[in-house]
Design an enzyme around this catalytic site. Structure first.
Site, mmCIF file in Angstrom:
data_model
loop_
_atom_site.group_PDB
_atom_site.id
_atom_site.type_symbol
_atom_site.label_atom_id
_atom_site.label_comp_id
_atom_site.label_asym_id
_atom_site.label_seq_id
_atom_site.Cartn_x
_atom_site.Cartn_y
_atom_site.Cartn_z
ATOM 1 N N LYS A 15 39.329 43.632 46.471
ATOM 2 C CA LYS A 15 39.653 44.571 47.545
ATOM 3 C C LYS A 15 38.636 44.487 48.681
ATOM 4 C CE LYS A 15 39.554 47.993 44.682
ATOM 5 N NZ LYS A 15 39.284 47.199 43.483
ATOM 6 N N GLU A 82 36.722 51.563 49.569
ATOM 7 C CA GLU A 82 36.533 52.645 48.592
ATOM 8 C C GLU A 82 37.289 53.908 49.004
ATOM 9 O OE1 GLU A 82 35.303 51.882 45.795
ATOM 10 O OE2 GLU A 82 33.940 50.211 46.157
ATOM 11 N N GLN A 84 39.589 55.513 47.707
ATOM 12 C CA GLN A 84 39.888 56.497 46.663
ATOM 13 C C GLN A 84 38.946 57.690 46.739
ATOM 14 O OE1 GLN A 84 38.630 53.442 45.939
ATOM 15 N NE2 GLN A 84 36.841 53.712 44.620
ATOM 16 N N CYS A 139 43.816 40.665 33.267
ATOM 17 C CA CYS A 139 43.089 41.070 32.075
ATOM 18 C C CYS A 139 42.525 39.808 31.413
ATOM 19 C CB CYS A 139 44.063 41.783 31.128
ATOM 20 S SG CYS A 139 43.382 42.351 29.554
ATOM 21 N N CYS A 176 44.760 45.048 30.990
ATOM 22 C CA CYS A 176 46.193 45.359 31.000
ATOM 23 C C CYS A 176 46.371 46.668 30.230
ATOM 24 C CB CYS A 176 46.989 44.226 30.366
ATOM 25 S SG CYS A 176 46.679 43.967 28.601
ATOM 26 N N HIS A 179 45.880 46.412 26.268
ATOM 27 C CA HIS A 179 44.516 46.319 25.759
ATOM 28 C C HIS A 179 43.691 47.561 26.095
ATOM 29 C CE1 HIS A 179 45.476 41.923 25.345
ATOM 30 N NE2 HIS A 179 45.243 42.381 24.130
#
Length: 191
Positions: A15, A82, A84, A139, A176, A179
């Site tokens: 990102k 960032e 979020q 993953c 994922c 997992h």
């Protein structure tokens, strides 16, 4: 027409590298991109950096919210890393930049935390962004990873605690869903 973008992905989906590359693309074309991150991300003061070694100075979201429209109009694009960690009021301000000043705002961030719950900034970006794009990562098993997983030094998955704990590869990984639910950080690392 300017748009509000939310580009989200799990940890390790590049990102920040993508945000820095977009800023560089604007620079190459003689345009000015304003880079910012919330002050809550205190890992490097005034710097946005990616694990692959890219970095650039930035402002804080809290400072751009205080900028005048005239100051903001000197930029061709606003890029938020960032995202979020932004508040609802920050996302509303990004809408003002897009709708009233006609400057695109591109936000990069996590969609969910280590418990698979939305962050405040992500919640409102998912609700209000004009364009929502997932940046993908994998993953350890090779399947798509969408779960941000916090773990202890001895490799145990943490499922409770404070939503925000700053860190990188030393305490987070992307898994994922299978997992994540099974609690397996890798082929030899079972809970």
């Amino acid at each position: 027409m300017a748009k509000l973008y939310f580009r989200y992905g799990a940890m390790g989906s590049s990102k920040t590298a993508n945000a820095l590359m977009v800023a560089y693309n604007y620079y190459e074309r003689g345009k000015e991109a304003l880079l910012a991150k919330p002050k809550l991300d205190s890992r490097d003061t005034g710097i946005i950096w990616s694990r692959i070694g890219l970095e650039r100075e930035c402002k804080y979201v809290e400072d751009i919210v205080a900028m005048s429209d005239e100051e903001l109009r000197s930029y061709d694009c606003v890029i938020i890393d960032e995202a979020q960690f932004c508040r609802k009021s920050d996302i509303e301000f990004f809408e003002h930049i897009v709708d009233d000043l006609e400057i695109p705002v591109i936000c990069y961030g996590l969609r969910t935390d280590f418990r698979r719950e939305l962050f405040e900034g992500s919640t409102w970006l998912l609700a209000w962004a004009d364009v929502i794009e997932e940046l993908k990562t994998v993953c350890w098993c090779g399947n798509g990873a969408s779960c941000n997983t916090r773990f202890t030094e001895d490799g145990k998955i943490i499922r409770t605690g404070s939503q925000i704990v700053m860190g990188g590869n030393e305490c987070y990984t992307a898994l994922c869903r299978k997992h994540y639910k099974e609690g397996i950080l890798g082929p030899d690392k079972k809970v």
